[in-house]
Design a protein around this motif. Structure first.
Motif, PDB file in Angstrom:
ATOM      1  N   ARG A 244      60.406  37.736  10.076  1.00 29.14           N
ATOM      2  CA  ARG A 244      59.480  37.352   9.013  1.00 29.14           C
ATOM      3  C   ARG A 244      60.212  36.575   7.905  1.00 29.14           C
ATOM      4  O   ARG A 244      59.766  35.502   7.486  1.00 29.14           O
ATOM      5  N   ARG A 245      61.339  37.123   7.470  1.00 30.43           N
ATOM      6  CA  ARG A 245      62.088  36.463   6.404  1.00 30.43           C
ATOM      7  C   ARG A 245      62.581  35.086   6.856  1.00 30.43           C
ATOM      8  O   ARG A 245      62.530  34.118   6.095  1.00 30.43           O
ATOM      9  N   ALA A 246      63.056  35.007   8.089  1.00 32.88           N
ATOM     10  CA  ALA A 246      63.567  33.735   8.605  1.00 32.88           C
ATOM     11  C   ALA A 246      62.470  32.674   8.647  1.00 32.88           C
ATOM     12  O   ALA A 246      62.698  31.518   8.256  1.00 32.88           O
ATOM     13  N   LEU A 247      61.295  33.046   9.117  1.00 33.56           N
ATOM     14  CA  LEU A 247      60.187  32.094   9.184  1.00 33.56           C
ATOM     15  C   LEU A 247      59.788  31.613   7.795  1.00 33.56           C
ATOM     16  O   LEU A 247      59.548  30.416   7.575  1.00 33.56           O
ATOM     17  N   LEU A 248      59.714  32.532   6.851  1.00 34.52           N
ATOM     18  CA  LEU A 248      59.277  32.176   5.506  1.00 34.52           C
ATOM     19  C   LEU A 248      60.336  31.383   4.746  1.00 34.52           C
ATOM     20  O   LEU A 248      60.017  30.740   3.741  1.00 34.52           O
ATOM     21  N   GLU A 249      61.588  31.435   5.227  1.00 29.16           N
ATOM     22  CA  GLU A 249      62.666  30.664   4.597  1.00 29.16           C
ATOM     23  C   GLU A 249      62.799  29.247   5.160  1.00 29.16           C
ATOM     24  O   GLU A 249      63.562  28.439   4.631  1.00 29.16           O
ATOM     25  N   LEU A 250      62.067  28.941   6.237  1.00 30.47           N
ATOM     26  CA  LEU A 250      62.125  27.591   6.788  1.00 30.47           C
ATOM     27  C   LEU A 250      61.567  26.595   5.774  1.00 30.47           C
ATOM     28  O   LEU A 250      60.599  26.882   5.068  1.00 30.47           O
ATOM     29  N   GLY A 251      62.165  25.421   5.727  1.00 33.38           N
ATOM     30  CA  GLY A 251      61.704  24.402   4.804  1.00 33.38           C
ATOM     31  C   GLY A 251      60.667  23.492   5.426  1.00 33.38           C
ATOM     32  O   GLY A 251      60.465  23.483   6.650  1.00 33.38           O
ATOM     33  N   PRO A 252      59.966  22.693   4.607  1.00 32.87           N
ATOM     34  CA  PRO A 252      58.968  21.762   5.136  1.00 32.87           C
ATOM     35  C   PRO A 252      59.501  20.856   6.236  1.00 32.87           C
ATOM     36  O   PRO A 252      58.795  20.567   7.207  1.00 32.87           O
ATOM     37  N   ALA A 253      60.752  20.394   6.108  1.00 28.96           N
ATOM     38  CA  ALA A 253      61.317  19.507   7.129  1.00 28.96           C
ATOM     39  C   ALA A 253      61.477  20.208   8.474  1.00 28.96           C
ATOM     40  O   ALA A 253      61.424  19.561   9.527  1.00 28.96           O
ATOM     41  N   ASP A 254      61.653  21.527   8.455  1.00 25.29           N
ATOM     42  CA  ASP A 254      61.824  22.295   9.690  1.00 25.29           C
ATOM     43  C   ASP A 254      60.526  22.388  10.487  1.00 25.29           C
ATOM     44  O   ASP A 254      60.559  22.566  11.709  1.00 25.29           O
ATOM     45  N   VAL A 255      59.391  22.304   9.796  1.00 24.66           N
ATOM     46  CA  VAL A 255      58.094  22.487  10.468  1.00 24.66           C
ATOM     47  C   VAL A 255      57.242  21.219  10.440  1.00 24.66           C
ATOM     48  O   VAL A 255      56.126  21.211  10.958  1.00 24.66           O
ATOM     49  N   GLU A 256      57.789  20.151   9.885  1.00 18.68           N
ATOM     50  CA  GLU A 256      56.999  18.930   9.706  1.00 18.68           C
ATOM     51  C   GLU A 256      56.483  18.362  11.014  1.00 18.68           C
ATOM     52  O   GLU A 256      55.307  17.975  11.130  1.00 18.68           O
ATOM     53  N   LYS A 257      57.337  18.288  12.033  1.00 16.00           N
ATOM     54  CA  LYS A 257      56.920  17.700  13.307  1.00 16.00           C
ATOM     55  C   LYS A 257      55.854  18.546  14.001  1.00 16.00           C
ATOM     56  O   LYS A 257      54.919  18.017  14.607  1.00 16.00           O
TER      57      LYS A 257
END
Length: 295
Positions: A244-257
């Protein structure tokens, strides 16, 4: 070491690997240090693969675990894989999550937000050719309708719910195999109408594969909360919290694609979700009397 491997469709048999994690402590990670992450094939796997590779690399770094990405064959295969202990993490479509929570102990952790940090949603839709005599969903009686695949919220359950709500009978349902295939069936005149959700519409327009001026939308659903990324519920609570913590720490660039496929523009970081977020889908499944075999 290897950060993740990508498994493409067809019963999860083809595996490739690339990328690296900074460190991977198998003592902190289940399954001998390898975390298996499943994704439903809501778009062509060869298009999803590079987008999810970016997310998987970032997640592997945050977790310090090897992350194996599996783009599964269909909705049912993903639920079965998690139920059989073959997935630790999985992104489900909203309706797929309903059954994954019941049958595979899936617990929602995070979903996709916009640039303001608000959880995003999408809509199901039914479209016809611009010159079609059908002006509203009731006009589909006796007509053919291309749907995505069994178990899709926007590509199956919600259009069928729309037909039921408007008391439209005698519609020939044609399961095309996916959202792009349902759109293509309409474009090629194989059916009288086709389901096109707002996410598929956005990606097809961006790719230049759908000329909206030649078609009309005759029905649209209420908003559907975007896909949850889940963790298997029988895993160690400390590891679930770590994910949970790892997912919420991802930045916009990590999930943009990935967000581009989900009509999330501009993307924000992931936001936390829970079971109540998807209550509308639990209610939909109950209304339609859907069972596990329907997904």
């Amino acid at each position: 070491m290897r950060a993740f491997s990508v498994v493409l469709a067809a019963t999860l048999l083809l595996t490739t690997a690339c990328g690296t994690t900074q460190s991977a402590n198998s003592g902190d990670c289940p399954n001998n240090g390898k975390v298996r992450f499943g994704v439903e094939p809501y778009e062509a796997p060869d298009k999803l693969k590079p987008a999810y590779e970016v997310l998987a690399r970032a997640l592997a770094t945050k977790l310090g675990c090897e992350v194996e990405l599996q783009i599964v064959d269909d909705y049912a295969a993903e639920v079965l894989a998690m139920r059989n202990g073959k997935l630790e993490i999985a992104q489900f479509g909203p309706l797929g999550y309903v059954f994954a929570s019941q049958k595979a102990k899936a617990e929602p952790l995070a979903s996709f937000a916009d640039g303001s940090g608000k959880l995003t949603s999408y809509t199901a839709g039914i479209w016809v050719a611009k010159d079609s005599p059908a002006q509203k969903i009731e006009d589909l009686k006796g007509k053919s309708l291309a749907l995505s695949s069994v178990g899709s919220a926007s590509g199956d359950a919600l259009p069928r719910y729309g037909l039921k709500k408007h008391d439209v009978a005698d519609v020939k349902l044609d399961y095309a195999g996916g959202h792009p295939e349902a759109m293509l069936a309409l474009i090629n005149g194989k059916v009288d109408a086709g389901e096109i959700n707002s996410q598929q519409l956005a990606s097809a327009k961006a790719a230049g594969t759908f000329d909206e001026s030649k078609f009309r939308q005759i029905w649209k659903s209420e908003p559907i909360p975007n896909d949850p990324i889940t963790v298997r519920g029988d895993l160690d609570p400390a590891f679930k919290d770590k994910v949970r913590r790892a997912l919420l720490e991802l930045g916009p660039a990590d999930v943009e694609k990935v967000g581009a496929f989900l009509d999330v523009t501009p993307p924000g970081p992931l936001v936390q979700v829970d079971n109540d977020t998807y209550k509308v889908l639990f209610d939909l499944a109950a209304t339609l009397g859907l069972k596990e075999e329907d997904v």
